[in-house]
Design an enzyme around this catalytic site. Structure first.
Site, PDB file in Angstrom:
ATOM      1  N   SER A 183     111.115  76.834   2.522  1.00  0.00           N
ATOM      2  CA  SER A 183     112.290  76.944   3.219  1.00  0.00           C
ATOM      3  C   SER A 183     113.575  76.148   2.738  1.00  0.00           C
ATOM      4  O   SER A 183     114.639  76.167   2.785  1.00  0.00           O
ATOM      5  CB  SER A 183     112.134  76.581   4.743  1.00  0.00           C
ATOM      6  OG  SER A 183     111.577  75.453   4.919  1.00  0.00           O
TER       7      SER A 183
ATOM      8  N   HIS B 122     110.530  82.808   5.399  1.00  0.00           N
ATOM      9  CA  HIS B 122     111.654  83.189   4.816  1.00  0.00           C
ATOM     10  C   HIS B 122     111.531  84.274   3.689  1.00  0.00           C
ATOM     11  O   HIS B 122     112.304  84.657   2.981  1.00  0.00           O
ATOM     12  CB  HIS B 122     112.098  81.860   3.822  1.00  0.00           C
ATOM     13  CG  HIS B 122     112.717  80.944   4.668  1.00  0.00           C
ATOM     14  ND1 HIS B 122     114.421  81.208   4.987  1.00  0.00           N
ATOM     15  CD2 HIS B 122     112.475  79.724   5.412  1.00  0.00           C
ATOM     16  CE1 HIS B 122     114.758  80.119   5.614  1.00  0.00           C
ATOM     17  NE2 HIS B 122     113.676  79.314   6.132  1.00  0.00           N
TER      18      HIS B 122
ATOM     19  N   LYS C 135     114.360  85.531  11.537  1.00  0.00           N
ATOM     20  CA  LYS C 135     115.343  85.185  10.546  1.00  0.00           C
ATOM     21  C   LYS C 135     115.847  86.637  10.129  1.00  0.00           C
ATOM     22  O   LYS C 135     116.532  86.977  10.924  1.00  0.00           O
ATOM     23  CB  LYS C 135     114.585  84.333   9.485  1.00  0.00           C
ATOM     24  CG  LYS C 135     114.360  82.810   9.693  1.00  0.00           C
ATOM     25  CD  LYS C 135     113.822  81.939   8.926  1.00  0.00           C
ATOM     26  CE  LYS C 135     113.846  80.574   9.326  1.00  0.00           C
ATOM     27  NZ  LYS C 135     112.668  79.688   9.359  1.00  0.00           N
TER      28      LYS C 135
HETATM   29  C1  LIG Z   1     111.967  78.854  10.276  1.00  0.00           C
HETATM   30  C2  LIG Z   1     110.510  78.629   9.986  1.00  0.00           C
HETATM   31  C3  LIG Z   1     109.552  78.695  10.993  1.00  0.00           C
HETATM   32  C4  LIG Z   1     109.912  78.904  12.229  1.00  0.00           C
HETATM   33  O1  LIG Z   1     110.287  80.051  12.534  1.00  0.00           O
HETATM   34  P1  LIG Z   1     111.136  80.220  14.180  1.00  0.00           P
HETATM   35  O2  LIG Z   1     110.879  81.873  14.481  1.00  0.00           O
HETATM   36  O3  LIG Z   1     112.445  80.108  13.892  1.00  0.00           O
HETATM   37  O4  LIG Z   1     110.240  79.202  15.055  1.00  0.00           O
HETATM   38  C5  LIG Z   1     108.275  78.593  10.423  1.00  0.00           C
HETATM   39  N1  LIG Z   1     108.066  78.375   9.122  1.00  0.00           N
HETATM   40  C6  LIG Z   1     108.833  78.244   8.290  1.00  0.00           C
HETATM   41  C7  LIG Z   1     108.436  78.106   6.856  1.00  0.00           C
HETATM   42  C8  LIG Z   1     110.383  78.524   8.595  1.00  0.00           C
HETATM   43  O5  LIG Z   1     111.175  78.361   7.584  1.00  0.00           O
END
Ligand SMILES: *Cc1c(COP(=O)(O)O)cnc(C)c1O
Length: 390
Positions: free
Chosen positions: A180, A208, A239
């Site tokens: 990320s 992502h 996301k």
């Molecule tokens: C954003 C993210 C999460 C968390 O996801 P949410 O739905 O926002 O709780 C988990 N793993 C990675 C790699 C992320 O970038």
């Protein structure tokens, strides 16, 4: 007992230039938006495909409120599983080419649920050092199960770890699909080969990658043609999908055990109907509007070329482009100056990234126009020179 002692820690964070204040997005969340009263172009959102305000998703959310209400008032195992929750899980399984999926409140919860449910004493976790915080925390929660960290994407080190773990019962290799903060992609084909050679389980966190990589945004596993060879895929609906939630995709036995034993699933209320319907509509859009993903990648290439021609590194594998500023103070200064110039790029500092790798993490989306991208490149160029970054 007063909580005034917390001020000391706040002062420490401020002195280290890692203290954060919340900035407020006012009104509509388009690429051009208003943050803290100032009109800016947004380069920090995970809204890769612009789905948070896609008319079909908004319409689906409205309809689900009319047909099913605004909340579920129950956990899934009591009376919180509606027809649309089941439909979403079937659709996600079809999308991910897995036998089953289970939806949780967030991607964070999905990682917690998967890691804390499937292991028991005598097992071991082998984890990439740059994995997401939710994976790291889940690993800490499953004590006494040890976590062995391997150097970022270092396959020799992973193999060493696997060799050394031969006396453990189950070995779980866990990695982000796309990392990320650096926007690089995990070497999944090598990881899967090693897992098969050393009889380990593989779990990939595709937060992502969903909506970004693979056919119609199926994720990193599909991107590498590894369908059927990765045991557990975690995805987020928060996301690119534009709504909220996380899911775990894998075989039916995995879903069954999670339903019975995963504490975040058992003890937290299910998604409101509007969120579920939004996700269903997003899956439709991924199928019917593949041009959004094409646009995302076209914009990504265009932005990176612009940045590279100015001397920025900008060499990630995905629409996440880290612009490394150096220490936190410099990153925060760059972020502030970008903001004043009408570009929103939030500084990412320690402990999210290493102390000397503080950065602006740019996320390019399908909704940016060439003019937005040009303006950002030009502004980064001016400020990069001013601050001695390029
Ligand atoms: C954003 C993210 C999460 C968390 O996801 P949410 O739905 O926002 O709780 C988990 N793993 C990675 C790699 C992320 O970038």
């Amino acid at each position: 007992m007063s909580l005034a002692y917390l001020q000391e820690e706040i002062t420490r964070l401020q002195e280290a230039h890692i203290y954060q204040e919340l900035r407020t997005l006012e009104g509509a969340q388009h690429v051009e938006c208003v943050i803290n009263g100032k009109k800016v172009i947004n380069f920090s959102s995970n809204n890769y495909l612009g789905l948070t305000s896609h008319p079909k998703l908004i319409e689906a959310a409205h309809q689900a409120i009319d047909s099913h209400g605004v909340g579920t008032a129950s956990v899934r195992t009591i009376i919180g599983t509606m027809d649309i929750h089941q439909e979403l899980e079937l659709r996600l399984a079809e999308f991910k080419h897995t036998e089953a999926t289970l939806v949780l409140q967030s991607g964070f919860m999905a990682n917690t649920a998967a890691i804390t449910t499937i292991l028991s004493e005598g097992d071991v976790i082998i984890s990439d050092e740059l994995n997401h915080a939710s994976i790291i925390d889940a690993c800490r929660m499953v004590k006494p199960i040890p976590t062995q960290v391997y150097r970022h994407k270092d396959m020799n080190h992973l193999e060493e770890r696997l060799k050394a773990a031969k006396d453990f019962h189950h070995k779980l290799i866990v990695t982000d699909g796309v990392f990320s903060m650096d926007g690089d992609i995990a070497p999944l084909p090598d990881i899967v080969n090693l897992a098969e050679a050393y009889d380990a389980i593989v779990m990939v966190d595709d937060a992502h990658s969903s909506g970004v990589l693979g056919k119609n945004g199926r994720g990193s596993v599909n991107h590498f043609n590894l369908d059927g060879r990765v045991d557990i895929q975690v995805g987020t609906l928060s996301k690119a999908i534009g709504a909220m939630g996380g899911y775990i995709a894998g075989p039916e036995v995995l879903r069954k055990i999670l339903i019975n034993k995963a504490r975040p699933f058992l003890f937290s209320t299910s998604h409101p109907p509007s969120v579920v319907a939004t996700c269903l509509a997003a899956l439709d859009v991924l199928q019917t509007e593949p041009q959004l993903i094409d646009k995302l990648w076209e914009n990504t290439r265009y932005f990176k070329q612009g940045m590279q021609s100015l001397g920025f590194q900008a060499d990630s594998d995905t629409p996440i482009v880290p612009v490394i500023a150096g220490d936190s103070e410099k990153a925060q200064k760059l972020s502030q100056k970008l903001f004043e110039a009408g570009i929103y790029g939030q500084a990412i500092v320690f402990p999210t990234v290493a102390k000397d790798k503080a950065r602006i993490r740019v996320i390019v989306t399908a909704s940016h126009t060439k003019a937005h991208l040009d303006q950002a490149v030009e502004t980064f160029g001016q400020l990069g020179k001013e601050l001695g970054i390029i």
